[in-house]
Motif scaffolding. Structure first.
Motif, PDB file in Angstrom:
ATOM      1  N   ILE A 219      45.747  29.850  30.108  1.00 50.10           N
ATOM      2  CA  ILE A 219      45.237  29.860  31.422  1.00 50.10           C
ATOM      3  C   ILE A 219      45.128  31.409  31.925  1.00 50.10           C
ATOM      4  N   GLN A 220      45.955  32.031  31.436  1.00 52.46           N
ATOM      5  CA  GLN A 220      45.999  33.511  31.978  1.00 52.46           C
ATOM      6  C   GLN A 220      44.592  34.216  31.657  1.00 52.46           C
ATOM      7  N   HIS A 221      44.234  33.758  30.477  1.00 50.56           N
ATOM      8  CA  HIS A 221      42.845  34.431  30.280  1.00 50.56           C
ATOM      9  C   HIS A 221      41.753  34.175  31.279  1.00 50.56           C
ATOM     10  N   TYR A 222      41.757  33.186  31.954  1.00 45.66           N
ATOM     11  CA  TYR A 222      40.583  32.698  32.717  1.00 45.66           C
ATOM     12  C   TYR A 222      40.904  33.691  34.021  1.00 45.66           C
ATOM     13  N   HIS A 223      41.965  34.533  34.079  1.00 48.20           N
ATOM     14  CA  HIS A 223      41.902  35.507  35.530  1.00 48.20           C
ATOM     15  C   HIS A 223      41.574  34.868  36.660  1.00 48.20           C
ATOM     16  N   CYS A 224      42.060  33.481  37.043  1.00 48.24           N
ATOM     17  CA  CYS A 224      41.750  33.055  38.458  1.00 48.24           C
ATOM     18  C   CYS A 224      42.948  32.843  39.118  1.00 48.24           C
ATOM     19  N   THR A 225      42.764  32.773  40.589  1.00 47.04           N
ATOM     20  CA  THR A 225      43.898  32.600  41.175  1.00 47.04           C
ATOM     21  C   THR A 225      44.309  30.991  40.958  1.00 47.04           C
ATOM     22  N   THR A 226      45.695  30.852  40.793  1.00 56.12           N
ATOM     23  CA  THR A 226      46.164  29.725  40.253  1.00 56.12           C
ATOM     24  C   THR A 226      47.508  29.285  41.231  1.00 56.12           C
ATOM     25  N   MET A 227      47.343  28.026  42.012  1.00 59.24           N
ATOM     26  CA  MET A 227      48.284  27.245  42.540  1.00 59.24           C
ATOM     27  C   MET A 227      48.822  26.257  41.641  1.00 59.24           C
TER      28      MET A 227
ATOM     29  N   ALA B  27      41.045  20.480  31.107  1.00 57.76           N
ATOM     30  CA  ALA B  27      39.996  21.023  30.279  1.00 57.76           C
ATOM     31  C   ALA B  27      38.472  20.897  31.059  1.00 57.76           C
ATOM     32  N   ARG B  28      38.628  19.891  31.960  1.00 60.77           N
ATOM     33  CA  ARG B  28      37.177  19.553  32.672  1.00 60.77           C
ATOM     34  C   ARG B  28      37.609  20.657  33.744  1.00 60.77           C
ATOM     35  N   ALA B  29      38.483  21.186  34.325  1.00 57.79           N
ATOM     36  CA  ALA B  29      38.577  22.215  35.140  1.00 57.79           C
ATOM     37  C   ALA B  29      38.313  23.517  34.652  1.00 57.79           C
ATOM     38  N   LEU B  30      38.765  23.784  33.436  1.00 58.16           N
ATOM     39  CA  LEU B  30      38.841  25.214  32.866  1.00 58.16           C
ATOM     40  C   LEU B  30      37.324  25.486  32.312  1.00 58.16           C
ATOM     41  N   ILE B  31      36.609  24.544  32.019  1.00 60.12           N
ATOM     42  CA  ILE B  31      35.236  24.571  31.434  1.00 60.12           C
ATOM     43  C   ILE B  31      34.352  25.195  32.584  1.00 60.12           C
ATOM     44  N   ARG B  32      34.631  24.936  33.623  1.00 58.99           N
ATOM     45  CA  ARG B  32      33.795  25.698  34.811  1.00 58.99           C
ATOM     46  C   ARG B  32      34.062  26.912  35.218  1.00 58.99           C
ATOM     47  N   ARG B  33      35.086  27.593  34.423  1.00 60.14           N
ATOM     48  CA  ARG B  33      35.634  28.954  34.526  1.00 60.14           C
ATOM     49  C   ARG B  33      35.811  29.119  36.265  1.00 60.14           C
ATOM     50  N   PRO B  34      36.734  28.345  36.678  1.00 62.89           N
ATOM     51  CA  PRO B  34      36.823  28.326  38.322  1.00 62.89           C
ATOM     52  C   PRO B  34      37.487  29.843  38.870  1.00 62.89           C
ATOM     53  N   LYS B  35      37.255  30.081  39.879  1.00 66.27           N
ATOM     54  CA  LYS B  35      37.945  31.303  40.312  1.00 66.27           C
ATOM     55  C   LYS B  35      39.126  30.942  40.930  1.00 66.27           C
TER      56      LYS B  35
ATOM     57  N   ILE C 227      34.230  34.552  45.402  1.00 62.65           N
ATOM     58  CA  ILE C 227      34.220  35.725  44.493  1.00 62.65           C
ATOM     59  C   ILE C 227      35.433  36.152  43.789  1.00 62.65           C
ATOM     60  N   ASP C 228      36.253  36.099  44.900  1.00 61.44           N
ATOM     61  CA  ASP C 228      37.675  36.835  44.608  1.00 61.44           C
ATOM     62  C   ASP C 228      38.857  35.882  44.379  1.00 61.44           C
ATOM     63  N   GLY C 229      38.571  34.814  45.160  1.00 64.48           N
ATOM     64  CA  GLY C 229      39.814  33.727  45.197  1.00 64.48           C
ATOM     65  C   GLY C 229      41.001  33.905  45.975  1.00 64.48           C
ATOM     66  N   LYS C 230      40.737  34.901  46.866  1.00 64.39           N
ATOM     67  CA  LYS C 230      41.827  35.005  47.661  1.00 64.39           C
ATOM     68  C   LYS C 230      42.198  33.678  48.868  1.00 64.39           C
TER      69      LYS C 230
ATOM     70  N   PHE D 282      50.645  31.291  54.873  1.00 64.24           N
ATOM     71  CA  PHE D 282      50.868  32.133  53.701  1.00 64.24           C
ATOM     72  C   PHE D 282      49.394  32.566  52.971  1.00 64.24           C
ATOM     73  N   THR D 283      49.514  33.434  52.220  1.00 63.76           N
ATOM     74  CA  THR D 283      48.383  34.250  51.422  1.00 63.76           C
ATOM     75  C   THR D 283      48.597  33.941  49.953  1.00 63.76           C
ATOM     76  N   VAL D 284      47.779  33.753  49.324  1.00 63.21           N
ATOM     77  CA  VAL D 284      47.656  33.943  47.851  1.00 63.21           C
ATOM     78  C   VAL D 284      46.626  34.832  47.381  1.00 63.21           C
ATOM     79  N   ASN D 285      47.178  36.086  46.661  1.00 60.95           N
ATOM     80  CA  ASN D 285      46.164  36.676  46.272  1.00 60.95           C
ATOM     81  C   ASN D 285      45.240  36.659  45.240  1.00 60.95           C
ATOM     82  N   PRO D 286      44.022  37.272  45.145  1.00 59.63           N
ATOM     83  CA  PRO D 286      43.134  37.168  44.107  1.00 59.63           C
ATOM     84  C   PRO D 286      44.012  37.241  42.763  1.00 59.63           C
ATOM     85  N   ARG D 287      43.716  36.092  41.917  1.00 57.41           N
ATOM     86  CA  ARG D 287      44.462  36.107  40.411  1.00 57.41           C
ATOM     87  C   ARG D 287      45.983  36.014  40.516  1.00 57.41           C
TER      88      ARG D 287
END
Ligand code: CTP
Ligand code: MG
Length: 240
Positions: A187-195, A156-164, A3-6, A29-34
């Motif tokens: 990519i910022q408009h997808y509001h996902c956790t990004t590594m 594009a293949r990754a983005l189309i699924r609106r990943p968390k 849900i959150d992507g933490k 280490f921790t990556v916070n949601p978004r």
């Protein structure tokens, strides 16, 4: 479902099934949601290995990896992979149209969704210049695409699924700086956790925080300014 992507690595160690020596030792280490976290480090430092644990291409050997505070093993592979957009370092396209390659994993994707994700991945204009545009075949008997073009189709293949959770393994290495910054903005408009694994210091600095890996360990994590104060290796990388 994620849900959150933490994401939280807790004393994670990892040894490849076929190897004797661990490639990751005591990673925490921790990556916070978004949040957007850049991962840097020398070749062989373990960046790709660190990534592969999230979609569970491999299981951690020691320690625990949490997604949204739950151990990663409490999710099914479908749940995980449905929430994670993972762009591998050497992406694979299958023989077929570009359209099908982008929609892979989301068979009900609409024309608009395919075009939007291609635009966000900065590959739409290139596709429109091909003989059959989105129907152009790639792979056997198809057009030859450059490594950077394949990377963007894979994004594009990754983005189309609106990943968390979006994971880019050196996926912007072939892009010029202007195109790359357009991509990162989109990519910022997808509001996902990004590594994002990158070898470009400018890309790393544009993230919220930077993780510096060395020899299978986290050497430092923090903002650009924090790392400049904490790590002489980081300072050397920035100055080089
Ligand atoms: N390794 C391995 N078996 C694999 C993949 C990698 O034993 N199937 C080893 C490599 O030989 C390396 C270490 O794991 O010593 C870390 O590899 P990797 O995570 O791929 O390093 P990266 O930091 O991703 O290196 P690069 O920048 O070159 O992609
Ligand atoms: Mg790698």
């Amino acid at each position: 479902e994620v849900i959150d992507g933490k994401i939280e690595y807790e004393h994670v160690a990892f040894t490849y099934p076929t190897a004797d020596e661990p490639v990751l030792t005591d990673v925490s280490f921790t990556v916070n949601p978004r949040e957007k976290l850049a991962i840097i480090g020398a070749t062989g430092a373990g960046k790709t290995s660190l990534f592969q644990l999230i979609p569970r291409l491999y299981n951690v050997t020691k320690g625990v990896l949490y997604i949204d505070q739950k151990p990663i093993t409490s999710y099914t592979l479908d749940q995980l992979r449905g929430s994670i957009g993972y762009v591998p370092q050497s992406p694979l396209l299958f023989t077929g149209s570009i359209r099908d390659n982008i929609a892979w994993g989301k068979e009900n994707a609409t024309r608009e969704e395919i075009i939007q994700s291609a635009k966000d991945a900065q590959i739409h204009d290139t596709i429109m210049d091909l003989p059959d545009q989105y129907d152009t075949r790639v792979g056997q008997k198809g057009v030859n695409l450059s490594g950077g073009q394949k990377q963007r189709i894979s994004i594009a293949r990754a983005l189309i699924r609106r990943p968390k959770i979006l994971m880019l393994d050196d996926s912007t290495s072939a892009l010029d700086l202007a195109t790359e910054s357009e991509l990162l903005r989109a990519i910022q408009h997808y509001h996902c956790t990004t590594m994002i694994i990158t070898s470009k210091i400018s890309t790393a600095i544009s993230a919220d925080r930077i993780l510096l890996m060395n020899d299978g360990k986290v050497l430092a994590i923090g903002t650009h300014e924090e790392l400049l104060n904490q790590s002489s290796l980081y300072m050397r990388i920035v100055e080089s």
